[in-house]
Enzyme design. Structure first.
Site, PDB file in Angstrom:
ATOM      1  N   LYS A  35     -82.237 -15.079 -20.520  1.00 41.21           N
ATOM      2  CA  LYS A  35     -83.706 -15.055 -20.491  1.00 41.21           C
ATOM      3  C   LYS A  35     -84.187 -14.523 -19.139  1.00 41.21           C
ATOM      4  O   LYS A  35     -83.375 -14.346 -18.221  1.00 41.21           O
ATOM      5  CB  LYS A  35     -84.238 -16.466 -20.738  1.00 41.21           C
ATOM      6  CG  LYS A  35     -83.797 -17.464 -19.667  1.00 41.21           C
ATOM      7  CD  LYS A  35     -84.058 -18.901 -20.088  1.00 41.21           C
ATOM      8  CE  LYS A  35     -83.567 -19.857 -19.008  1.00 41.21           C
ATOM      9  NZ  LYS A  35     -83.658 -21.267 -19.470  1.00 41.21           N
ATOM     10  N   TYR A 252     -97.304 -12.568  11.947  1.00 38.77           N
ATOM     11  CA  TYR A 252     -98.571 -13.178  11.565  1.00 38.77           C
ATOM     12  C   TYR A 252     -98.563 -14.675  11.864  1.00 38.77           C
ATOM     13  O   TYR A 252     -97.583 -15.368  11.578  1.00 38.77           O
ATOM     14  CB  TYR A 252     -98.807 -13.000  10.062  1.00 38.77           C
ATOM     15  CG  TYR A 252     -99.126 -11.583   9.657  1.00 38.77           C
ATOM     16  CD1 TYR A 252    -100.119 -10.851  10.288  1.00 38.77           C
ATOM     17  CD2 TYR A 252     -98.422 -10.990   8.608  1.00 38.77           C
ATOM     18  CE1 TYR A 252    -100.410  -9.561   9.892  1.00 38.77           C
ATOM     19  CE2 TYR A 252     -98.708  -9.705   8.191  1.00 38.77           C
ATOM     20  CZ  TYR A 252     -99.708  -8.982   8.841  1.00 38.77           C
ATOM     21  OH  TYR A 252     -99.987  -7.712   8.438  1.00 38.77           O
TER      22      TYR A 252
HETATM   23  C1  LIG Z   1     -82.349 -21.784 -19.219  1.00 35.92           C
HETATM   24  C2  LIG Z   1     -81.660 -22.621 -20.217  1.00 35.92           C
HETATM   25  C3  LIG Z   1     -80.275 -22.791 -20.174  1.00 35.92           C
HETATM   26  C4  LIG Z   1     -79.421 -22.282 -19.030  1.00 35.92           C
HETATM   27  O1  LIG Z   1     -79.547 -23.139 -17.929  1.00 35.92           O
HETATM   28  P1  LIG Z   1     -78.741 -22.885 -16.559  1.00 35.92           P
HETATM   29  O2  LIG Z   1     -79.107 -24.045 -15.711  1.00 35.92           O
HETATM   30  O3  LIG Z   1     -79.259 -21.604 -16.010  1.00 35.92           O
HETATM   31  O4  LIG Z   1     -77.317 -22.828 -16.905  1.00 35.92           O
HETATM   32  C5  LIG Z   1     -79.680 -23.464 -21.219  1.00 35.92           C
HETATM   33  N1  LIG Z   1     -80.411 -23.979 -22.229  1.00 35.92           N
HETATM   34  C6  LIG Z   1     -81.752 -23.847 -22.284  1.00 35.92           C
HETATM   35  C7  LIG Z   1     -82.508 -24.450 -23.410  1.00 35.92           C
HETATM   36  C8  LIG Z   1     -82.422 -23.188 -21.273  1.00 35.92           C
HETATM   37  O5  LIG Z   1     -83.749 -23.069 -21.324  1.00 35.92           O
END
Ligand SMILES: *Cc1c(COP(=O)(O)O)cnc(C)c1O
Length: 366
Positions: A35, A252
């Protein structure tokens, strides 16, 4: 010449990390979580590096379409399921399995065109209190799905709240097992942290994300200790150097004041590139292969580094913001966040190169 910043993506590191996940998964199959544009690495760019996984977990139908168009034939799961009626036909067209986490999504399955079927992952909320049915709803949901003309098969799913520090994993696991008992359905539970520390939570399909990209899901273990290699190296170069006198401030807001004469370098990387503006003085950075620190406030297009340990550094010297020898997790910790956020936030203006990191690029540009 273009601005010297670049994000290098190392496909061999990705393949290596998939291998680490696969070894931890043992008999379970690996659903690589990709994702957020593969955690900022570029979904299509890393697709071949994820070829060792058994499927992909995504969020958007658009992402499912892109990986199918690129020839990916294994399982694709949409982690938030369908958002509206017309998504049902599209999911069927792209052969994407869908999470069903609420009643409204059970109803949306009616929109799957006649004669087509979707794989469904029924999500149980065992304690995270985000998405999913309470375990007491499961019998009713299973009744609604049993014999449903649009459902090809069902997988049970849950997600852990604190797998990174271990709190409540056992309790969530107990609730999941109690609900799943007697159903004899495949299960998917573990994210990276649970996969690495709770073998009993493996289930049939594991869902590692962050570990595949070479960052650690834990505060108390580095990626290197976990045998992971960084996939992204964000690097740039010094574009100027100067010596600030004792008592002078820089940047800054004059956030840093030199307590002695200090040679500093200006790096072509700022928060508009995705570097965290909250990173304070002292955030780790590598200049010409030497570890040093940032100084003062990060600005939009530049940041300042301490060249005291790097007397040979000059305009053109390579700077590693994170990646090789400068873990993204250490930068994130200094900035009060996690590696996930930094990787996902690399800005579109940063050019990406898919190539292993070349150590000899350390010296001044020629
Ligand atoms: C993002 C996500 C994962 C992966 O999690 P990580 O901590 O990056 O391994 C697994 N399951 C779901 C439902 C997620 O949203």
């Amino acid at each position: 010449m273009p601005r010297p910043i670049v994000a290098r993506i190392d496909p061999s590191a990705l393949a290596h990390n998939v291998g680490v996940a696969r070894a931890a998964a043992q008999d379970a199959r690996v659903l690589a979580v990709a994702k957020a544009n593969a955690y900022g690495h570029g979904l299509l760019r890393v697709l071949h590096g994820l070829a060792g996984a058994d499927g992909l977990a995504l969020l958007d139908l658009d992402e499912a379409a892109r990986v199918r168009d690129a020839g990916f034939r294994k399982r694709v799961v949409l982690l938030e399921g369908l958002f509206e009626s017309r998504d049902a036909a599209a999911a069927a067209r792209y052969g994407a399995d869908v999470v069903v986490h609420c009643r409204e999504q059970v109803d949306l399955l009616r929109e799957v065109p006649a004669g087509q079927r979707l794989g469904v992952l029924v999500k149980l909320d065992t304690g995270l209190n985000r998405l999913g049915f309470p375990p007491s709803d499961l019998p009713g949901v299973m009744d609604a799905l049993a014999g449903h003309p649009s459902v090809r098969d069902v997988t049970l799913m849950t997600h852990f709240a604190c797998a990174d520090d271990g709190r409540d994993v056992e309790a969530q696991l107990q609730r999941f097992r109690a609900s799943a008992a007697g159903l004899r359905l495949p299960a998917t539970l573990a994210n990276s942290a649970a996969l690495l520390r709770y073998p009993e939570a493996r289930g049939d399909w594991v869902r590692p994300g962050i570990m595949l990209y070479g960052a650690s899901p834990f505060a108390d273990a580095t990626a290197r200790e976990l045998g992971l290699r960084p996939v992204m190296t964000l690097e740039s170069r010094l574009i100027s150097t100067r010596t600030v006198r004792a008592g002078d401030s820089l940047g800054y807001g004059f956030q840093f004041t030199a307590d002695r004469d200090t040679r500093v370098g200006i790096v072509a990387c700022g928060y508009a590139d995705g570097y965290p503006r909250h990173a304070p003085t002292g955030t780790p950075v590598r200049v010409g292969g030497i570890s040093t620190r940032t100084l003062g406030r990060v600005s939009m297009d530049m940041l300042t580094v301490d060249l005291s340990p790097c007397p040979d550094a000059g305009v053109g010297t390579r700077v590693v913001l994170w990646g090789d020898d400068n873990p993204v997790d250490a930068v994130a910790r200094a900035a009060g966040t996690i590696g996930y956020e930094l990787l996902c936030a690399v800005a579109p203006r940063v050019p990406v190169v898919v190539a292993p990191v070349v150590a000899r690029a350390e010296g001044p540009a020629t």
